[in-house]
Scaffold this active site. Structure first.
Site, PDB file in Angstrom:
ATOM      1  N   TYR A 213       8.370   3.515  16.006  1.00 51.94           N
ATOM      2  CA  TYR A 213       8.993   4.592  15.218  1.00 51.94           C
ATOM      3  C   TYR A 213       8.543   4.527  13.759  1.00 51.94           C
ATOM      4  CZ  TYR A 213      12.421   7.900  13.504  1.00 51.94           C
ATOM      5  OH  TYR A 213      13.009   8.980  12.941  1.00 51.94           O
TER       6      TYR A 213
ATOM      7  N   PHE B 150      -4.387  31.901   3.798  1.00 58.01           N
ATOM      8  CA  PHE B 150      -4.322  32.093   5.241  1.00 58.01           C
ATOM      9  C   PHE B 150      -2.931  32.669   5.564  1.00 58.01           C
ATOM     10  CE2 PHE B 150      -3.424  30.336   9.532  1.00 58.01           C
ATOM     11  CZ  PHE B 150      -4.367  31.061  10.209  1.00 58.01           C
ATOM     12  N   ASP B 151      -2.758  33.365   6.701  1.00 55.16           N
ATOM     13  CA  ASP B 151      -1.470  34.067   6.925  1.00 55.16           C
ATOM     14  C   ASP B 151      -0.245  33.142   6.948  1.00 55.16           C
ATOM     15  OD1 ASP B 151      -3.478  34.099   8.865  1.00 55.16           O
ATOM     16  OD2 ASP B 151      -2.350  35.278  10.292  1.00 55.16           O
TER      17      ASP B 151
ATOM     18  N   ASP C 165      -6.918  23.848   0.674  1.00 53.48           N
ATOM     19  CA  ASP C 165      -6.497  24.047   2.060  1.00 53.48           C
ATOM     20  C   ASP C 165      -7.731  23.667   2.869  1.00 53.48           C
ATOM     21  OD1 ASP C 165      -6.024  24.917   4.614  1.00 53.48           O
ATOM     22  OD2 ASP C 165      -5.068  26.797   4.020  1.00 53.48           O
TER      23      ASP C 165
ATOM     24  N   ALA D  24      -8.587  22.917   6.008  1.00 51.43           N
ATOM     25  CA  ALA D  24      -8.702  23.044   7.462  1.00 51.43           C
ATOM     26  C   ALA D  24     -10.155  22.929   7.943  1.00 51.43           C
ATOM     27  CB  ALA D  24      -8.100  24.373   7.922  1.00 51.43           C
TER      28      ALA D  24
ATOM     29  N   LYS E 118      -8.270  22.236  13.352  1.00 51.52           N
ATOM     30  CA  LYS E 118      -9.595  22.789  13.097  1.00 51.52           C
ATOM     31  C   LYS E 118     -10.570  21.613  12.974  1.00 51.52           C
ATOM     32  CE  LYS E 118      -6.821  26.369  12.499  1.00 51.52           C
ATOM     33  NZ  LYS E 118      -6.069  26.515  11.294  1.00 51.52           N
TER      34      LYS E 118
ATOM     35  N   HIS F 213       1.834  41.728  15.671  1.00 56.17           N
ATOM     36  CA  HIS F 213       0.630  41.804  16.508  1.00 56.17           C
ATOM     37  C   HIS F 213       0.691  40.864  17.713  1.00 56.17           C
ATOM     38  CE1 HIS F 213      -0.072  38.699  13.478  1.00 56.17           C
ATOM     39  NE2 HIS F 213      -0.879  38.122  14.330  1.00 56.17           N
TER      40      HIS F 213
HETATM   41  C1  PLP Z   1      -4.880  27.332  10.872  1.00 49.11           C
HETATM   42  C2  PLP Z   1      -4.797  27.339   9.406  1.00 49.11           C
HETATM   43  C3  PLP Z   1      -3.622  26.969   8.740  1.00 49.11           C
HETATM   44  C4  PLP Z   1      -2.335  26.683   9.472  1.00 49.11           C
HETATM   45  O1  PLP Z   1      -2.446  25.604  10.303  1.00 49.11           O
HETATM   46  P1  PLP Z   1      -1.670  25.453  11.710  1.00 49.11           P
HETATM   47  O2  PLP Z   1      -2.163  24.117  12.166  1.00 49.11           O
HETATM   48  O3  PLP Z   1      -2.099  26.583  12.571  1.00 49.11           O
HETATM   49  O4  PLP Z   1      -0.223  25.457  11.424  1.00 49.11           O
HETATM   50  C5  PLP Z   1      -3.652  26.956   7.365  1.00 49.11           C
HETATM   51  N1  PLP Z   1      -4.755  27.284   6.677  1.00 49.11           N
HETATM   52  C6  PLP Z   1      -5.908  27.645   7.279  1.00 49.11           C
HETATM   53  C7  PLP Z   1      -7.095  27.998   6.467  1.00 49.11           C
HETATM   54  C8  PLP Z   1      -5.964  27.686   8.664  1.00 49.11           C
HETATM   55  O5  PLP Z   1      -7.093  28.091   9.257  1.00 49.11           O
END
Ligand code: PLP
Length: 458
Positions: free
Chosen positions: A75, A127-128, A217, A219, A260, A450
């Site tokens: 844990y 990102f959204d 960010d 990713a 990613k 969507h």
């Molecule tokens: C996918 C993504 C996120 C969010 O990550 P999740 O793992 O889907 O929660 C944030 N920023 C970017 C650029 C992304 O492509």
């Protein structure tokens, strides 16, 4: 090792395989009708080649599967956490490392600490989920991409860059309301385009002048690093790891969706220099995600992420990765399909507004194309256009600025013949594009509609 042959090969061999979901055209027609022309509703085993997203869809390596068996499920203070922390520290240079179950959990934690009413968070493009988490905190999410980002037809090396002048303007005007600036590398929402080191450096300089921290960010940090190696003067001889390290050195911290560029099916983290922010983040994390040495994940997930983060920076992989996406772009171009130029790091975006000019935005050309692609072949892609971003208010419809169909390539999953097939299908669609009809909405929920909207052909 840099591969000098013309044919860039998949830098792996396959040991475990999964069958594709073959279906008959009549079956797909029926599925589309039953699912109301919404591709999120289609069971994945009825999809032949799934280009819906590159998120969490990577194939793990033998080493990652082996590391899964080494997971320590304690844990608190699990050995796997220290393995993970070491790798993240080596790549980013940030001492504070906080695992989370996926990217948006890091966003929620961060903005619950520093967001709030009256605050503003500028980015090249949010990102959204980032935008949603900023806005849920009460703050404003401000996009400041360079203007070339909106010119889909003209290629450029770094269309993911931020408009530095615009950033300086807003910092001058509202500096005290701005707790953080974000650079999304690569810029997923606008074509998967990379950000140059020069832009990272310039944004960083402006941020330091106004004493506002810059976060990445991250990713797709490795794909971004490799674009820098290929396209930016002075980086051709640097390793992807050295370039990534330099990218992170210009920022104060990062958020990462490990689904990613960490080659895992679930996971994420935040990492930073500032211990006070990190301590507050850990307090918030315990309430919702879990103890800070596992952050909503199993120990084995931390091991798989650590191993994935090592593999993602391998030169043979990155060269193959960017080339294979570019290859799809070239194939589409040969059939006269207009795409966002140049192809991005993880996806090719078809410009449906230009490809299907007879379908107005209110009839969702990119969604119509997505349905036609599925109907023709069983290939699934995702609409990034008026279905995703259009706004219905007081009986009035405001379309999105773009009508794109994103073909995202999962990492290490499909081979060149799969991609050749997708290109062939687009050749057929190009021949009968005039016959493709638009769609209209039957039902759509108000938030993130969507995913569940119901549509019908007009
Ligand atoms: C996918 C993504 C996120 C969010 O990550 P999740 O793992 O889907 O929660 C944030 N920023 C970017 C650029 C992304 O492509």
């Amino acid at each position: 090792m840099y591969w000098n042959w013309k044919t860039i090969i998949e830098p792996f061999k396959i040991k475990s395989v999964e069958p594709l979901g073959f279906t008959a055209a009549s079956q797909r027609k029926k599925i589309l009708e039953e699912m109301h022309y919404n591709l999120f509703e289609i069971p994945a085993d009825k999809v032949l080649i799934d280009l819906l997203t590159d998120s969490g869809t990577s194939a793990m390596s033998a080493e990652q599967w082996a590391s899964i068996m080494r997971g320590d499920e304690s844990y608190a203070g699990a050995r796997s956490f220290y393995v993970f922390q070491k790798v993240v520290r080596e790549i980013t240079g940030y001492p504070e490392v906080i695992p989370v179950h996926q990217g948006r959990a890091a966003e929620r934690i961060l903005f619950s600490i520093i967001g709030g009413k009256g605050k503003c968070i500028p980015a090249n493009t949010h990102f959204d989920t980032t935008r949603a988490n900023v806005e849920v905190s009460g703050a404003q999410a401000l996009d400041l991409p360079v203007s070339q980002a909106w010119d889909f037809d003209t290629p450029g090396p770094f269309k993911g860059d931020m408009d530095v002048q615009a950033l300086e303007g807003i910092l001058e005007k509202r500096g005290k309301d701005i707790p953080l600036v974000i650079l999304t590398v690569t810029n997923n929402s606008l074509g998967g385009q990379p950000v140059s080191m020069r832009n990272i450096r310039d944004v960083s300089r402006v941020c330091r002048k106004y004493k506002v921290p810059l976060f990445l960010d991250a990713a797709r940090f490795a794909e971004n690093a490799y674009f820098i190696r290929l396209r930016e003067p002075g980086y051709a001889d640097k390793t992807p790891e050295a370039i990534a390290r330099e990218m992170f050195s210009h920022a104060e911290g990062c958020l990462m969706s490990a689904k990613k560029d960490a080659l895992v099916n679930i996971g994420g983290f935040m990492a930073m220099k500032d211990k006070r922010w990190a301590d507050r983040a850990r307090e918030v994390e315990i309430v919702g995600e879990g103890f800070p040495t596992y952050g909503g994940l199993a120990g084995r997930d931390l091991e798989a992420m650590a191993q994935g983060l090592r593999e993602i920076l391998e030169e043979e992989y990155l060269q193959y990765r960017l080339r294979s996406v570019e290859y799809l772009g070239e194939g589409l171009r040969k059939h006269g399909i207009p795409i966002v130029e140049p192809p991005g790091g993880h996806a090719v975006y078809v410009n449906a507004k230009k490809f299907l000019p007879h379908i107005p935005p209110g009839r969702f050309p990119a969604q119509a194309l997505a349905c036609e692609l599925y109907l023709e072949s069983g290939v699934r892609a995702v609409e990034i256009g008026s279905l995703m971003f259009g706004k219905h208010q007081n009986g009035k419809f405001t379309p999105a600025k773009m009508e794109l169909l994103r073909l995202a390539i999962p990492r290490r999953v499909y081979t060149q013949s799969h991609i050749d097939f997708v290109i062939e299908v687009f050749g057929e669609l190009a021949k009968r594009k005039k016959k493709i009809r638009g769609l209209k909405i039957l039902e759509v929920p108000p938030i993130l509609g969507h995913f569940t909207a119901k549509l019908t052909p007009v």
